[in-house]
Design a protein around this motif. Structure first.
Motif, PDB file in Angstrom:
ATOM      1  N   VAL A   1      35.412  98.059  43.700  1.00 54.53           N
ATOM      2  CA  VAL A   1      36.480  97.305  44.352  1.00 54.53           C
ATOM      3  C   VAL A   1      36.969  96.269  43.353  1.00 54.53           C
ATOM      4  CG1 VAL A   1      37.115  95.967  46.397  1.00 54.53           C
ATOM      5  CG2 VAL A   1      35.219  97.578  46.528  1.00 54.53           C
ATOM      6  N   GLU A   2      38.268  96.057  43.300  1.00 49.70           N
ATOM      7  CA  GLU A   2      38.753  94.994  42.418  1.00 49.70           C
ATOM      8  C   GLU A   2      39.811  94.153  43.119  1.00 49.70           C
ATOM      9  OE1 GLU A   2      40.213  96.625  38.791  1.00 49.70           O
ATOM     10  OE2 GLU A   2      41.686  97.895  39.765  1.00 49.70           O
ATOM     11  N   SER A   3      40.031  92.987  42.578  1.00 49.60           N
ATOM     12  CA  SER A   3      40.935  92.039  43.214  1.00 49.60           C
ATOM     13  C   SER A   3      41.628  91.207  42.141  1.00 49.60           C
ATOM     14  CB  SER A   3      40.126  91.125  44.144  1.00 49.60           C
ATOM     15  OG  SER A   3      40.916  90.048  44.572  1.00 49.60           O
ATOM     16  N   LYS A   4      42.795  90.703  42.516  1.00 50.05           N
ATOM     17  CA  LYS A   4      43.483  89.793  41.600  1.00 50.05           C
ATOM     18  C   LYS A   4      42.850  88.403  41.636  1.00 50.05           C
ATOM     19  CE  LYS A   4      47.733  92.375  41.981  1.00 50.05           C
ATOM     20  NZ  LYS A   4      49.128  92.461  42.383  1.00 50.05           N
ATOM     21  N   ASP A   5      42.146  88.113  42.742  1.00 50.53           N
ATOM     22  CA  ASP A   5      41.483  86.820  42.891  1.00 50.53           C
ATOM     23  C   ASP A   5      40.234  86.788  42.012  1.00 50.53           C
ATOM     24  OD1 ASP A   5      40.069  84.610  43.686  1.00 50.53           O
ATOM     25  OD2 ASP A   5      39.904  85.190  45.800  1.00 50.53           O
ATOM     26  N   PRO A   6      40.136  85.847  41.081  1.00 53.66           N
ATOM     27  CA  PRO A   6      38.978  85.823  40.184  1.00 53.66           C
ATOM     28  C   PRO A   6      37.663  85.533  40.897  1.00 53.66           C
ATOM     29  CG  PRO A   6      40.480  83.981  39.713  1.00 53.66           C
ATOM     30  CD  PRO A   6      41.140  84.805  40.768  1.00 53.66           C
ATOM     31  N   LEU A   7      37.741  84.986  42.123  1.00 54.19           N
ATOM     32  CA  LEU A   7      36.499  84.673  42.839  1.00 54.19           C
ATOM     33  C   LEU A   7      36.351  85.512  44.114  1.00 54.19           C
ATOM     34  CD1 LEU A   7      36.455  80.802  42.401  1.00 54.19           C
ATOM     35  CD2 LEU A   7      35.015  82.472  41.255  1.00 54.19           C
ATOM     36  N   ALA A   8      36.946  86.697  44.099  1.00 54.45           N
ATOM     37  CA  ALA A   8      36.910  87.533  45.313  1.00 54.45           C
ATOM     38  C   ALA A   8      35.505  88.023  45.624  1.00 54.45           C
ATOM     39  CB  ALA A   8      37.858  88.710  45.165  1.00 54.45           C
ATOM     40  N   PHE A   9      34.675  88.201  44.608  1.00 57.18           N
ATOM     41  CA  PHE A   9      33.351  88.782  44.853  1.00 57.18           C
ATOM     42  C   PHE A   9      32.250  87.818  44.445  1.00 57.18           C
ATOM     43  CE2 PHE A   9      36.372  92.121  43.647  1.00 57.18           C
ATOM     44  CZ  PHE A   9      36.529  92.681  44.904  1.00 57.18           C
ATOM     45  N   LEU A  10      31.520  87.377  45.442  1.00 52.74           N
ATOM     46  CA  LEU A  10      30.382  86.498  45.180  1.00 52.74           C
ATOM     47  C   LEU A  10      29.177  87.090  45.912  1.00 52.74           C
ATOM     48  CD1 LEU A  10      32.279  83.082  45.509  1.00 52.74           C
ATOM     49  CD2 LEU A  10      31.542  84.199  43.413  1.00 52.74           C
ATOM     50  N   THR A  11      28.152  86.295  46.091  1.00 54.27           N
ATOM     51  CA  THR A  11      26.908  86.819  46.655  1.00 54.27           C
ATOM     52  C   THR A  11      27.110  87.477  48.019  1.00 54.27           C
ATOM     53  OG1 THR A  11      25.880  84.976  45.543  1.00 54.27           O
ATOM     54  CG2 THR A  11      24.510  86.195  47.077  1.00 54.27           C
ATOM     55  N   ARG A  12      27.946  86.856  48.835  1.00 55.53           N
ATOM     56  CA  ARG A  12      28.162  87.400  50.179  1.00 55.53           C
ATOM     57  C   ARG A  12      28.765  88.794  50.100  1.00 55.53           C
ATOM     58  NH1 ARG A  12      32.533  87.335  53.715  1.00 55.53           N
ATOM     59  NH2 ARG A  12      31.955  87.379  55.911  1.00 55.53           N
TER      60      ARG A  12
END
Lengths: 461, 153
Positions: free
Chosen positions: A299-310
């Motif tokens: 999965v990818e996103s334009k948001d640099p912080l879209a993927f964190l621990t949650r």
């Protein structure tokens, strides 16, 4: 008093059915009625539900005059709360009804009264206000920090459950692939995602489904250990890259440009992996079941912080369900009975003037359509067989079983991944040649549909 | 006449809830601190407090219409009485003594079903008014298909 100063969630202890509550209503002629109810069920922050088991005065009253008043006790301290309610609607199907009904039946079964205690409906009331009855008890009110996190489920967990249930219900592999990516967007807002399947023999990962890209990219390949996706496949651990490095994007842009302008033979026969040119972050989740790598969810996103621990936790959990579903449905290819629905008469070719020319290159084991690379290897041979039978015998309906019998296709005897190969073929056609389609009729059966005349040509080189 | 079975029920430690309504038919609900069957067996007296039953008392003063449900926690035997207010008077010491007696019985019922006595003992049982009601109808309300059936009379 404390009218409307409470959130229903703060009163969670009142909704557990530990102490009966009282409900008063009023008939149109002005006669009040009061009854005990075993439980007020929490529905959401503005609604509660009350079971309707017997045709009684309450049931009649709220249809004449929708207002009601309930008093419930907090079982921890016996503080009393008064709820001002307005009957909203009645549910006799759906998750709320089913949960309340099952609970009632379970209680009834203890007393052998399952026929007597049966939920007719869940009556849903809007909560107009809540007050605590002051001067009722000398005990202090329980601290709101005692609000139980076990009762109000995190939205992510609710989404997770929904996705798990949908994956569990799906009967076709294609449905699993498509709905899982669709649900990632609906439930979590992840708009760009792909699923790749492991090809153990060639130490590669092959894109089988994608969501949110202009080109579906199905059939594109990633080497084991190559890039984030390949590394995750090898390590079998979820990994995310936040605030993706400029260099990574630069490398991708260079490759895209080479593909766009170079058009060398080598590149032309390679399908580009779907990817955002301006991705800010990426996450890749290994799809593993019983210790075996099935593929990767990326999965990818334009948001640099879209993927964190949650997101890591949520997507890794979805990954396990997805892996099991893909594995199971790739194996089960028994033919199901013909389904009547969705069955269409074969469309007559030559609706449109031009002819589609399919060329099979024997040496490269690949097919081009009107000069553009379409597909190679086993899926190419499958398509070639179908097209020839269509041309020579006019056949449009096919079964997985007959493909398995055809040794020319070169399907491995065990674990042939036929279903996956058919999906790959179907998606490549959608992308490159939408007027020739493979339409699934039921499990193990499909049809070839064409809107145009077809011309077949075989070449050695 | 309130039937014998109901008189006996109301003499035990029952939970007493009161339903009334205002001029716009908005229902109201509160708890009573005890119930006493009248010598005439046509009436009951409820013990209420202004603190938790202010709106209920206002409704009773305005229109007098009342429904009362009583349930016994240990066996769920339940009835509903409907009627009209005869009088609303300040609670006397006899009323308060009656209310305390009811509270003892009710606490015994609750502890029999496992409620910690600290909870029921902490209730502020200080009735300020005694409301006498002419009972016109008595209904069986024990949970089950027979609930709602009129009894006696």
């Amino acid at each position: 008093m404390n009218e409307t100063s409470f959130q229903l969630e703060d009163l969670w202890a009142c909704f557990q059915g530990i102490v009966p509550a009282a409900l008063s209503t009023c008939a149109a002629d002005g006669t009040p009625n009061i009854t005990f109810i075993s439980q007020i069920h929490y529905v959401d922050s503005a609604h509660v539900a009350i079971s309707f088991q017997f045709f009684n005065k309450t049931h009649r009253n709220i249809r004449e005059n929708p207002f009601a008043c309930a008093v419930a006790l907090d079982p921890r301290t016996f503080h009393a709360y008064r709820f001002r309610l307005r009957f909203d609607h009645s549910e006799s199907t759906g998750p709320l009804f089913e949960a309340m009904s099952l609970q009632l039946q379970a209680v009834a079964s203890y007393s052998g009264m399952t026929d007597v205690f049966r939920l007719l409906a869940a009556d849903v009331y809007e909560v107009l206000g809540v007050e605590r009855l002051e001067g009722f008890t000398r005990l202090p009110t329980p601290n709101t920090s005692e609000r139980s996190s076990r009762l109000f489920v995190d939205a992510g967990l609710v989404s997770l459950r929904l996705i798990a249930e949908r994956l569990n219900k799906a009967l076709l592999l294609d449905e699993v692939l498509e709905s899982s990516l669709q649900l990632l967007e609906e439930q979590f807002g992840f708009q760009h995602s792909i699923i790749l399947l492991a090809d153990d023999q060639n130490a590669k990962l092959l894109t089988i489904a994608s969501h949110g890209y202009p080109e579906n990219g199905v059939g594109s390949e990633v080497g084991m250990g190559e890039g984030l996706i390949g590394m995750v496949a090898r390590a079998r651990r979820t990994l995310y890259l936040s605030a993706m490095d400029h260099g990574l994007r630069y490398a991708r842009a260079v490759r895209d440009r080479a593909e766009a302008e170079g058009r060398t033979e080598a590149i032309a026969r390679e399908i580009p992996l779907p990817g955002l040119p301006d991705a800010g972050s990426q996450i890749a989740v290994p799809l593993v079941t019983r210790g075996r790598l099935i593929g990767v969810l990326a999965v990818e996103s334009k948001d640099p912080l879209a993927f964190l621990t949650r997101e890591n936790t949520l997507l890794t959990t979805i990954g396990s369900h997805l892996a099991t579903a893909i594995d199971q449905l790739s194996r089960e290819t028994d033919e199901a009975p013909m389904e009547r629905t969705g069955r269409q008469a074969p469309r007559s070719p030559s609706q449109s003037g031009s002819t589609r020319r399919f060329t099979f290159f024997q040496k490269d084991d690949c097919i081009c359509v009107d000069g553009d690379y379409l597909i190679r290897n086993i899926p190419a041979r499958i398509l070639w067989r179908l097209l020839k039978q269509y041309r020579d015998e006019g056949r449009v309906e096919f079964t997985n079983r007959e493909l398995r019998m055809d040794s020319w296709l070169g399907l491995p005897e065990v674990k042939d991944n036929l279903e996956t190969r058919l999906i790959l073929l179907r998606r490549r056609l959608e992308q490159k040649c939408p007027d020739v389609r493979l339409v699934q009729r039921s499990r193990g059966r499909f049809a070839l549909e064409t809107d145009r005349a077809i011309d077949l040509c075989e070449k050695e080189g | 006449m309130i039937p014998d079975s109901i008189v006996h029920l109301l003499q035990t430690g029952v939970s007493v809830m009161v339903g009334t309504r205002d001029a716009s038919l908005m229902p109201e609900c509160t708890r009573a601190w005890g119930i006493q069957v009248g010598a005439d067996r046509e009436s009951v007296t409820l013990f209420l407090s202004e603190a938790i039953g202010g709106k209920t008392l206002e409704n009773l003063r305005n229109n007098g219409k009342i429904a009362v449900t009583c349930t016994r926690p240990t066996d769920h035997i339940t009835c509903q009485l409907k009627g009209q207010v005869r009088s609303i008077k300040p609670a006397t010491s006899a009323n308060r003594e009656m209310s305390r007696r009811w509270h003892r019985e009710f606490r015994a019922e609750l502890s029999a079903i496992g409620v910690p006595s600290t909870l029921s003992e902490a209730w502020i049982i200080e009735p300020t008014v005694a409301v006498q009601i002419s009972v016109s109808d008595v209904f069986d309300q024990t949970p089950g298909p027979g609930a709602g059936k009129k009894i006696g009379q």
